[in-house]
Write an enzyme that holds these catalytic residues in place. Structure first.
Site, mmCIF file in Angstrom:
data_model
loop_
_atom_site.group_PDB
_atom_site.id
_atom_site.type_symbol
_atom_site.label_atom_id
_atom_site.label_comp_id
_atom_site.label_asym_id
_atom_site.label_seq_id
_atom_site.Cartn_x
_atom_site.Cartn_y
_atom_site.Cartn_z
ATOM 1 N N SER A 85 0.827 -1.210 0.000
ATOM 2 C CA SER A 85 0.000 0.000 0.000
ATOM 3 C C SER A 85 0.862 1.261 0.000
ATOM 4 C CB SER A 85 -0.899 -0.009 1.232
ATOM 5 O OG SER A 85 -0.099 -0.154 2.387
ATOM 6 N N THR A 203 -1.255 3.685 4.694
ATOM 7 C CA THR A 203 -0.325 4.784 4.410
ATOM 8 C C THR A 203 0.681 4.800 5.527
ATOM 9 O OG1 THR A 203 -2.024 6.150 3.377
ATOM 10 C CG2 THR A 203 -0.178 7.331 4.344
ATOM 11 N N THR A 221 2.014 6.931 0.220
ATOM 12 C CA THR A 221 1.059 5.848 -0.012
ATOM 13 C C THR A 221 0.880 5.581 -1.503
ATOM 14 O OG1 THR A 221 -1.191 5.127 0.535
ATOM 15 C CG2 THR A 221 -0.954 7.382 -0.171
ATOM 16 N N ARG A 231 -7.006 9.588 -9.362
ATOM 17 C CA ARG A 231 -7.522 9.872 -8.015
ATOM 18 C C ARG A 231 -6.366 10.223 -7.067
ATOM 19 N NH1 ARG A 231 -6.664 7.684 -2.583
ATOM 20 N NH2 ARG A 231 -8.514 8.134 -1.386
ATOM 21 N N THR A 254 -4.491 8.262 8.138
ATOM 22 C CA THR A 254 -4.569 7.095 7.260
ATOM 23 C C THR A 254 -6.032 6.666 7.201
ATOM 24 O OG1 THR A 254 -3.767 4.853 6.868
ATOM 25 C CG2 THR A 254 -4.039 5.499 9.162
ATOM 26 N N GLY A 255 -6.353 5.886 6.164
ATOM 27 C CA GLY A 255 -7.738 5.464 5.993
ATOM 28 C C GLY A 255 -8.336 6.077 4.743
HETATM 29 N N1 ASP Z 1 -5.320 7.646 3.112
HETATM 30 C C1 ASP Z 1 -4.944 6.825 1.972
HETATM 31 C C2 ASP Z 1 -5.685 7.329 0.764
HETATM 32 O O1 ASP Z 1 -6.854 7.658 0.855
HETATM 33 C C3 ASP Z 1 -5.172 5.373 2.154
HETATM 34 C C4 ASP Z 1 -4.896 4.781 3.516
HETATM 35 O O2 ASP Z 1 -4.186 5.363 4.308
HETATM 36 O O3 ASP Z 1 -5.422 3.717 3.825
HETATM 37 O O4 ASP Z 1 -5.113 7.335 -0.302
#
Ligand code: ASP
Length: 342
Positions: A85, A203, A221, A231, A254-255
């Site tokens: 990721s 991330t 990330t 995107r 993150t997320g």
């Molecule tokens: N925040 C990251 C994104 O939306 C993904 C992640 O951290 O899970 O690209």
């Protein structure tokens, strides 16, 4: 009433108001134990954080600059193909392209960011170079790649066999649904914790405070797996995925990035810390803000925040269970799991 008396009275009233608000806040958010409060210190997100923090620590423990520490640290997962990721080996977008997002910020409000960058293993170093060598803050896509190549970065295929197979498998149904990232187990290369792509986004967000008290942050990330081409998530957006204010502290996220961007999460947390919140309570209030915007949606996604103030005290909070982070300082070298709402 004399102006002076009126002023004093208003002062008393407003501090009474502040006390009342403070009490309410306290009732809703029991005070967390103060964690950290030492320097140097480095903290970062998820299970790959231990190796990343160890690399950052080599810089910090040699009296190095926090900015060098965070760059060195996050390059570890960027270069590791088993971390699917971040960086090399990241899961691609729905067209099979690995596009990377990263940003970096130092202790003087300098920042650099790269969005939707292909073929370069270490986007964090490109972000740093944008910060140091251009009059700009953000470069994207084609322009970012040209800039990187002109500065000696190597063009590489970032799509590993595993990620390519995983994408081909995905194409059969083409169902776009970010899973709730909840890595509980410690990251172990020999026992691949992601067989079949259990996690499809993560991330690394890292914050470091060096011996001189300089604070810096980095965030990198490959974003959400199978995102639309072009995107961009929160991670390279200064204020959303990362923010550092040397007078207050820093935060990273993150997320599901769309929800972090909506509330400008990291900047919000820094502002809450400026108003006196502890790092953990500031992160919790940011998570609650996401819920208040869309409670139904918040139940089904993961967002985690990690923050550190300028004294080296840290805290975290997440929507869902299982948001891990790692801390390295002279006092500790260990993982923590953030508190969560659901
Ligand atoms: N925040 C990251 C994104 O939306 C993904 C992640 O951290 O899970 O690209």
């Amino acid at each position: 009433m004399s102006t002076r008396r009126k002023f004093l009275q208003q002062g008393v009233l407003s501090s009474a108001g502040m006390l009342a608000t403070g009490k309410l806040l306290q009732a809703a958010n029991p005070a967390p134990a103060v964690t950290g409060g030492t320097k140097p210190i480095v903290i970062s997100t998820w299970n790959f954080a231990k190796a990343a923090n160890a690399a950052a620590w080599t810089v910090l423990s040699n009296n190095g600059h926090a900015l060098d520490a965070v760059e060195t640290g996050v390059k570890v997962p960027e270069g590791d193909p088993l971390v699917r990721s971040v960086g090399y080996g990241g899961i691609p977008d729905r067209d099979g392209r690995v596009t990377l997002d990263a940003c970096i910020m130092d202790d003087k409000y300098n920042c650099g960011s790269v969005m939707c960058l292909e073929y370069i293993k270490h986007p964090i170093s490109v972000a740093r170079l944008i910060m140091e060598k251009t009059p700009h803050i953000i470069l994207t896509g084609e322009g970012a790649l040209r800039f990187a190549l002109a500065h000696g970065f190597k063009k590489e295929n970032l799509l590993t066999e595993w990620s390519e197979n995983y994408w081909k498998e995905w194409l059969k149904k083409s169902n776009y649904s970010p899973v709730k990232n909840i890595e509980n187990q410690l990251y172990d290369k020999t026992n691949d914790p992601m067989p079949g792509g259990k996690e499809n986004h993560d991330t690394i967000g890292m914050l470091a405070l060096d011996q001189q008290g300089r604070l810096s942050g980095a965030c990198t990330t490959s974003g959400l797996s199978f995102k639309m081409q072009g995107r961009v998530g929160d991670s390279p957006i200064i204020g959303a995925g990362l923010y550092v204010d040397p007078e207050v502290g820093g935060a990273t996220a993150t997320g599901v990035g769309e929800e972090v961007i909506r509330i400008v999460g990291s900047h919000l947390i820094v502002e809450l810390m400026r108003q006196g919140r502890s790092p953990e309570i500031a992160c919790k209030e940011a998570v609650e803000r996401i819920i208040s915007r869309n409670p139904a949606k918040a139940k089904d996604i993961q967002v985690g925040f990690l923050a550190m103030n300028r004294n080296g005290e840290y805290g975290a909070y997440a929507l869902q269970t299982g948001f891990t982070f790692h801390v390295r300082s002279n006092a500790e070298d260990q993982f923590h799991t953030a508190k969560n709402i659901y």
